[in-house]
Design a protein around this motif. Structure first.
Motif, PDB file in Angstrom:
ATOM      1  N   SER A  32       0.859  -1.177   0.000  1.00  0.00           N
ATOM      2  CA  SER A  32       0.000   0.000   0.000  1.00  0.00           C
ATOM      3  C   SER A  32       0.898   1.230   0.000  1.00  0.00           C
ATOM      4  O   SER A  32       1.860   1.295   0.764  1.00  0.00           O
ATOM      5  CB  SER A  32      -0.872  -0.003   1.262  1.00  0.00           C
ATOM      6  N   ILE A  33       0.580   2.196  -0.858  1.00  0.00           N
ATOM      7  CA  ILE A  33       1.316   3.463  -0.895  1.00  0.00           C
ATOM      8  C   ILE A  33       0.303   4.569  -0.692  1.00  0.00           C
ATOM      9  O   ILE A  33      -0.555   4.805  -1.540  1.00  0.00           O
ATOM     10  CB  ILE A  33       2.062   3.640  -2.227  1.00  0.00           C
ATOM     11  N   ARG A  34       0.390   5.212   0.450  1.00  0.00           N
ATOM     12  CA  ARG A  34      -0.583   6.227   0.827  1.00  0.00           C
ATOM     13  C   ARG A  34       0.058   7.612   0.750  1.00  0.00           C
ATOM     14  O   ARG A  34       1.218   7.790   1.098  1.00  0.00           O
ATOM     15  CB  ARG A  34      -1.061   5.966   2.244  1.00  0.00           C
ATOM     16  N   SER A  35      -0.727   8.571   0.290  1.00  0.00           N
ATOM     17  CA  SER A  35      -0.279   9.961   0.278  1.00  0.00           C
ATOM     18  C   SER A  35      -1.453  10.862   0.627  1.00  0.00           C
ATOM     19  O   SER A  35      -2.609  10.466   0.510  1.00  0.00           O
ATOM     20  CB  SER A  35       0.286  10.337  -1.098  1.00  0.00           C
ATOM     21  N   GLY A  36      -1.147  12.060   1.063  1.00  0.00           N
ATOM     22  CA  GLY A  36      -2.180  13.016   1.421  1.00  0.00           C
ATOM     23  C   GLY A  36      -2.626  12.866   2.864  1.00  0.00           C
ATOM     24  O   GLY A  36      -2.132  12.019   3.604  1.00  0.00           O
ATOM     25  N   THR A  41      -6.683  12.026   1.236  1.00  0.00           N
ATOM     26  CA  THR A  41      -5.827  10.846   1.271  1.00  0.00           C
ATOM     27  C   THR A  41      -6.084   9.965   0.050  1.00  0.00           C
ATOM     28  O   THR A  41      -7.228   9.737  -0.336  1.00  0.00           O
ATOM     29  CB  THR A  41      -6.093  10.023   2.547  1.00  0.00           C
ATOM     30  N   HIS A  42      -4.992   9.503  -0.545  1.00  0.00           N
ATOM     31  CA  HIS A  42      -5.085   8.594  -1.685  1.00  0.00           C
ATOM     32  C   HIS A  42      -4.249   7.360  -1.368  1.00  0.00           C
ATOM     33  O   HIS A  42      -3.108   7.484  -0.926  1.00  0.00           O
ATOM     34  CB  HIS A  42      -4.572   9.274  -2.954  1.00  0.00           C
ATOM     35  N   ASP A  43      -4.804   6.186  -1.575  1.00  0.00           N
ATOM     36  CA  ASP A  43      -4.117   4.937  -1.252  1.00  0.00           C
ATOM     37  C   ASP A  43      -4.066   4.060  -2.500  1.00  0.00           C
ATOM     38  O   ASP A  43      -5.093   3.751  -3.090  1.00  0.00           O
ATOM     39  CB  ASP A  43      -4.865   4.212  -0.128  1.00  0.00           C
ATOM     40  N   ARG A  44      -2.852   3.704  -2.915  1.00  0.00           N
ATOM     41  CA  ARG A  44      -2.661   2.787  -4.036  1.00  0.00           C
ATOM     42  C   ARG A  44      -2.283   1.432  -3.454  1.00  0.00           C
ATOM     43  O   ARG A  44      -1.423   1.363  -2.584  1.00  0.00           O
ATOM     44  CB  ARG A  44      -1.522   3.257  -4.921  1.00  0.00           C
ATOM     45  N   VAL A  45      -2.856   0.384  -3.956  1.00  0.00           N
ATOM     46  CA  VAL A  45      -2.503  -0.962  -3.500  1.00  0.00           C
ATOM     47  C   VAL A  45      -2.088  -1.773  -4.715  1.00  0.00           C
ATOM     48  O   VAL A  45      -2.823  -1.831  -5.704  1.00  0.00           O
ATOM     49  CB  VAL A  45      -3.671  -1.651  -2.762  1.00  0.00           C
TER      50      VAL A  45
END
Length: 81
Positions: A32-36, A41-45
């Motif tokens: 998981s790569i989270r930003s914001g 907040t945006h989370d890429r998995v």
């Protein structure tokens, strides 16, 4: 099903490898790569198809893949010791 993870903070990103012990006895990796923050907040998995013989190998792979994604976007040299 068990998820075991640790997190690595890199600038505005939070990289969290997620390792799962499968029914077949091997280990599956995702990250998981989270930003914001807050509502922004945006989370890429990312889920990976290779299976691993150990938790350590799966964790290392997921961490490196996540940090590689961050490197591509920031141009920074991210090193975890």
């Amino acid at each position: 099903m068990d998820f075991i993870h640790t997190t690595v903070a890199v600038g505005k990103y939070l990289v969290s490898p997620l390792i799962r012990h499968t029914d077949d006895g091997d280990f599956a990796a995702s990250v998981s790569i989270r930003s914001g923050q807050g509502r922004g907040t945006h989370d890429r998995v990312m889920r990976f198809t290779p299976r691993f013989d150990s938790h350590a190998l799966a964790h290392s792979y997921a961490t490196e893949q996540g940090l590689g994604w961050v490197r591509e976007r920031t141009g920074s040299r991210v090193v975890v010791t």
